[in-house]
Enzyme design. Structure first.
Site, PDB file in Angstrom:
ATOM      1  N   LYS A  10       0.818  -1.217   0.000  1.00 54.25           N
ATOM      2  CA  LYS A  10       0.000   0.000   0.000  1.00 54.25           C
ATOM      3  C   LYS A  10       0.857   1.276   0.000  1.00 54.25           C
ATOM      4  CE  LYS A  10      -3.969  -2.258   2.193  1.00 54.25           C
ATOM      5  NZ  LYS A  10      -5.052  -2.111   3.206  1.00 54.25           N
ATOM      6  N   TYR A  50     -12.395  -2.363  -4.082  1.00 56.67           N
ATOM      7  CA  TYR A  50     -12.929  -2.531  -2.728  1.00 56.67           C
ATOM      8  C   TYR A  50     -14.461  -2.467  -2.690  1.00 56.67           C
ATOM      9  CZ  TYR A  50      -8.316  -2.303  -0.451  1.00 56.67           C
ATOM     10  OH  TYR A  50      -7.040  -2.567  -0.009  1.00 56.67           O
ATOM     11  N   ASN A 113      -2.224   0.150   6.686  1.00 59.62           N
ATOM     12  CA  ASN A 113      -1.702  -1.109   7.222  1.00 59.62           C
ATOM     13  C   ASN A 113      -0.770  -1.862   6.277  1.00 59.62           C
ATOM     14  OD1 ASN A 113      -3.666  -2.016   5.494  1.00 59.62           O
ATOM     15  ND2 ASN A 113      -4.652  -3.398   6.955  1.00 59.62           N
ATOM     16  N   HIS A 116      -2.105  -5.527   1.527  1.00 58.91           N
ATOM     17  CA  HIS A 116      -3.375  -6.232   1.362  1.00 58.91           C
ATOM     18  C   HIS A 116      -3.051  -7.624   0.843  1.00 58.91           C
ATOM     19  CE1 HIS A 116      -7.355  -7.380  -0.109  1.00 58.91           C
ATOM     20  NE2 HIS A 116      -6.734  -7.783  -1.195  1.00 58.91           N
ATOM     21  N   GLU A 127      -9.280 -10.834  -7.846  1.00 55.56           N
ATOM     22  CA  GLU A 127      -8.382  -9.692  -7.642  1.00 55.56           C
ATOM     23  C   GLU A 127      -7.213  -9.713  -8.631  1.00 55.56           C
ATOM     24  OE1 GLU A 127      -9.421  -9.255  -2.867  1.00 55.56           O
ATOM     25  OE2 GLU A 127      -7.400  -9.836  -3.456  1.00 55.56           O
TER      26      GLU A 127
HETATM   27  P1  CMP Z   1      -7.548  -4.595   3.293  1.00 50.09           P
HETATM   28  O1  CMP Z   1      -7.143  -6.016   3.437  1.00 50.09           O
HETATM   29  O2  CMP Z   1      -6.850  -3.844   2.205  1.00 50.09           O
HETATM   30  O3  CMP Z   1      -9.124  -4.529   3.030  1.00 50.09           O
HETATM   31  C1  CMP Z   1      -9.894  -3.412   3.382  1.00 50.09           C
HETATM   32  C2  CMP Z   1      -9.142  -2.423   4.230  1.00 50.09           C
HETATM   33  O4  CMP Z   1      -9.954  -1.516   4.967  1.00 50.09           O
HETATM   34  C3  CMP Z   1      -8.358  -3.157   5.282  1.00 50.09           C
HETATM   35  O5  CMP Z   1      -7.280  -3.827   4.678  1.00 50.09           O
HETATM   36  C4  CMP Z   1      -8.021  -2.016   6.259  1.00 50.09           C
HETATM   37  O6  CMP Z   1      -6.814  -1.354   5.908  1.00 50.09           O
HETATM   38  C5  CMP Z   1      -9.168  -1.029   6.054  1.00 50.09           C
HETATM   39  N1  CMP Z   1      -9.999  -0.922   7.250  1.00 50.09           N
HETATM   40  C6  CMP Z   1     -10.209   0.205   7.970  1.00 50.09           C
HETATM   41  N2  CMP Z   1     -11.029  -0.027   9.002  1.00 50.09           N
HETATM   42  C7  CMP Z   1     -11.346  -1.336   8.957  1.00 50.09           C
HETATM   43  C8  CMP Z   1     -12.170  -2.186   9.763  1.00 50.09           C
HETATM   44  N3  CMP Z   1     -12.826  -1.733  10.842  1.00 50.09           N
HETATM   45  N4  CMP Z   1     -12.252  -3.497   9.411  1.00 50.09           N
HETATM   46  C9  CMP Z   1     -11.621  -3.969   8.325  1.00 50.09           C
HETATM   47  N5  CMP Z   1     -10.841  -3.212   7.510  1.00 50.09           N
HETATM   48  C10 CMP Z   1     -10.697  -1.911   7.841  1.00 50.09           C
END
Ligand code: CMP
Length: 142
Positions: A10, A50, A113, A116, A127
């Protein structure tokens, strides 16, 4: 079984120059990178990727973050690749991520974070197809 999974480094981790360190984690765990490129996602691309989260309260922030800078997208292949990559990444929330995982080491928050990874073989196929044409994926025989 040998599986493929889809991975994104990311914008936060790209900006912090962690691409090589993260690729090293994948390769050290025996996962092979069989497709890879850098992309700066458009709003439409991020919203489409998403789409399953479109009703969630964090959707706007997620799209805004994912379009804030370039990302690396890659296909990883190997034994049990979907679960293996999820173990390498650690929990979505870095505060809950196990020691030594990518999120524990490189992520600042649940919103930013670092990585992904697909959650299942079926979502991985969807994906991968979202970002890569068949010719861009290079299966490895050695
Ligand atoms: P990702 O695996 O990229 O999929 C969706 C993203 O939303 C997730 O990682 C997080 O970075 C972000 N996100 C933010 N808040 C939440 C939440 N409460 N639960 C899950 N994903 C979240």
């Amino acid at each position: 079984a040998i599986e493929r999974t889809f991975s994104i480094i990311k914008p936060d981790a790209v900006a912090k120059n962690h691409i090589g360190a993260i690729y090293n984690r994948f390769e050290s765990a025996g996962l092979k990178i069989i497709a890879s490129k850098m992309v700066h996602l458009s709003k439409e691309q991020a919203e489409g990727f998403y789409a399953e989260h479109s009703a969630r309260p964090f959707f706007g922030a997620l799209v805004s973050f994912m379009t804030s800078g370039p990302v690396m997208v890659q296909v990883l292949e190997g034994e049990n690749a979907v679960l293996a990559n999820r173990e390498i990444m650690g929990a979505t929330n870095p505060a809950e991520a196990a020691r030594g995982t990518l999120r524990a080491d490189y992520a600042a928050s649940i919103d930013e974070n670092a990585v992904h990874g697909s959650d299942a073989v079926e979502s991985a196929a969807r994906e991968i197809a979202y970002f890569f044409s068949a010719e861009e994926v290079c299966p490895r025989t050695r």
